[in-house]
Write an enzyme that holds these catalytic residues in place. Structure first.
Site, PDB file in Angstrom:
ATOM      1  N   SER A 170       0.833  -1.207   0.000  1.00  0.00           N
ATOM      2  CA  SER A 170       0.000   0.000   0.000  1.00  0.00           C
ATOM      3  C   SER A 170       0.863   1.251   0.000  1.00  0.00           C
ATOM      4  CB  SER A 170      -0.901   0.037   1.243  1.00  0.00           C
ATOM      5  OG  SER A 170      -1.702  -1.107   1.337  1.00  0.00           O
TER       6      SER A 170
HETATM    7  N1  SAH Z   1      -0.851  -4.849   4.078  1.00  0.00           N
HETATM    8  C1  SAH Z   1      -0.157  -5.071   2.844  1.00  0.00           C
HETATM    9  C2  SAH Z   1      -0.999  -4.698   1.647  1.00  0.00           C
HETATM   10  C3  SAH Z   1      -1.167  -5.879   0.817  1.00  0.00           C
HETATM   11  S1  SAH Z   1      -2.268  -5.823  -0.549  1.00  0.00           S
HETATM   12  C4  SAH Z   1       1.214  -4.416   2.817  1.00  0.00           C
HETATM   13  O1  SAH Z   1       1.556  -3.703   3.757  1.00  0.00           O
HETATM   14  O2  SAH Z   1       1.980  -4.662   1.892  1.00  0.00           O
HETATM   15  C5  SAH Z   1      -3.538  -6.899   0.012  1.00  0.00           C
HETATM   16  C6  SAH Z   1      -3.159  -8.323   0.325  1.00  0.00           C
HETATM   17  O3  SAH Z   1      -4.357  -8.977   0.739  1.00  0.00           O
HETATM   18  C7  SAH Z   1      -2.629  -9.143  -0.855  1.00  0.00           C
HETATM   19  O4  SAH Z   1      -1.386  -9.695  -0.507  1.00  0.00           O
HETATM   20  C8  SAH Z   1      -3.698 -10.233  -1.054  1.00  0.00           C
HETATM   21  O5  SAH Z   1      -3.153 -11.481  -1.467  1.00  0.00           O
HETATM   22  C9  SAH Z   1      -4.296 -10.318   0.339  1.00  0.00           C
HETATM   23  N2  SAH Z   1      -5.663 -10.892   0.422  1.00  0.00           N
HETATM   24  C10 SAH Z   1      -6.693 -10.744  -0.455  1.00  0.00           C
HETATM   25  N3  SAH Z   1      -7.784 -11.425  -0.012  1.00  0.00           N
HETATM   26  C11 SAH Z   1      -7.429 -12.011   1.161  1.00  0.00           C
HETATM   27  C12 SAH Z   1      -8.095 -12.859   2.102  1.00  0.00           C
HETATM   28  N4  SAH Z   1      -9.369 -13.254   1.922  1.00  0.00           N
HETATM   29  N5  SAH Z   1      -7.421 -13.278   3.190  1.00  0.00           N
HETATM   30  C13 SAH Z   1      -6.126 -12.897   3.408  1.00  0.00           C
HETATM   31  N6  SAH Z   1      -5.429 -12.115   2.555  1.00  0.00           N
HETATM   32  C14 SAH Z   1      -6.072 -11.668   1.449  1.00  0.00           C
END
Ligand code: SAH
Length: 215
Positions: free
Chosen positions: A66
């Site tokens: 993000s």
């Molecule tokens: N917090 C992260 C942002 C990641 S983007 C950071 O600091 O980099 C969102 C993430 O959510 C992705 O890696 C995606 O694979 C994950 N995601 C999507 N749906 C999900 C679910 N149902 N359970 C767990 N993770 C999920």
């Protein structure tokens, strides 16, 4: 092997913090976490030069780390206190989890993508953050470890994942961007009692979708 932290990166982080202040981030704990946590540890070497710009960046498997503003904004909404037990859904790069951990929260983070789960688990372990990582579908939460003081969702579900509210303490806060695959509204849900929730809206954002099941 990641290059270590140095004055150049520290300087870029100070600049980033100034930018976040101008954009309206006020929580001093959040700002000092952004100033201290080396974001360049969480991105691929090819993106090192970009990682202190206020931008989301690719982390593989069509997912993104993000934007720093978004991390700071969600972290501010959580009103993190030392020892808060926080469940994060969407580990991704691990950067957001590291920010919460720097703020002395106990962090439990879930990732559904096996590739990212493995990669990030190792990075967080190598960095020595005491963050607990889980491979699973965040829609289920972590029933055996509930209840949590705070829940942070960093992927976008189409509607509030109501089931997760049962894993939140009374008085706890859930922050989640709810909407379609392009635009979402940031919601802050405060659990006033088992049946009563206070929901407030905090502007538009763009996250990757929160998908069902593991992959
Ligand atoms: N917090 C992260 C942002 C990641 S983007 C950071 O600091 O980099 C969102 C993430 O959510 C992705 O890696 C995606 O694979 C994950 N995601 C999507 N749906 C999900 C679910 N149902 N359970 C767990 N993770 C999920």
């Amino acid at each position: 092997m990641k290059i270590s932290d140095n004055f150049k990166y520290k300087g870029l982080r100070s600049k980033l913090v100034k930018e976040l202040k101008i954009k309206g981030i006020k929580d001093e704990n959040v700002l000092s976490a952004v100033e201290s946590v080396p974001r360049h540890f969480f991105v691929d070497d090819a993106l090192l030069e970009l990682c202190y710009l206020d931008k989301a960046l690719p982390i593989g498997n069509k997912q993104t780390i993000s934007q720093p503003y978004t991390v700071a904004f969600q972290s501010s909404l959580l009103e993190v206190k030392p020892n808060d037990k926080i469940m994060e859904i969407g580990t991704g790069s691990g950067y957001q989890a590291a920010i919460l951990s720097f703020m002395k929260a106990q962090v439990y983070t879930i990732e559904r993508n096996r590739f990212l789960f493995r990669k990030t688990k190792k990075i967080l372990f190598d960095l020595g953050y005491g963050i607990l990582t889980f491979y699973g579908d965040g829609y289920n939460g972590l029933p055996k470890l509930a209840p949590f003081d705070k829940i942070l969702i960093t992927a976008a579900p189409p509607e509030i994942p109501v089931f997760l509210l049962s894993q939140l303490k009374i008085g706890g806060i859930l922050v989640v961007p709810v909407g379609d695959s392009v635009n979402q509204e940031m919601l802050l849900i405060k659990k006033l009692s088992d049946k009563k929730m206070d929901v407030t809206k905090h502007g538009c954002f763009s996250f990757v979708p929160m998908l069902k099941n593991k992959s």
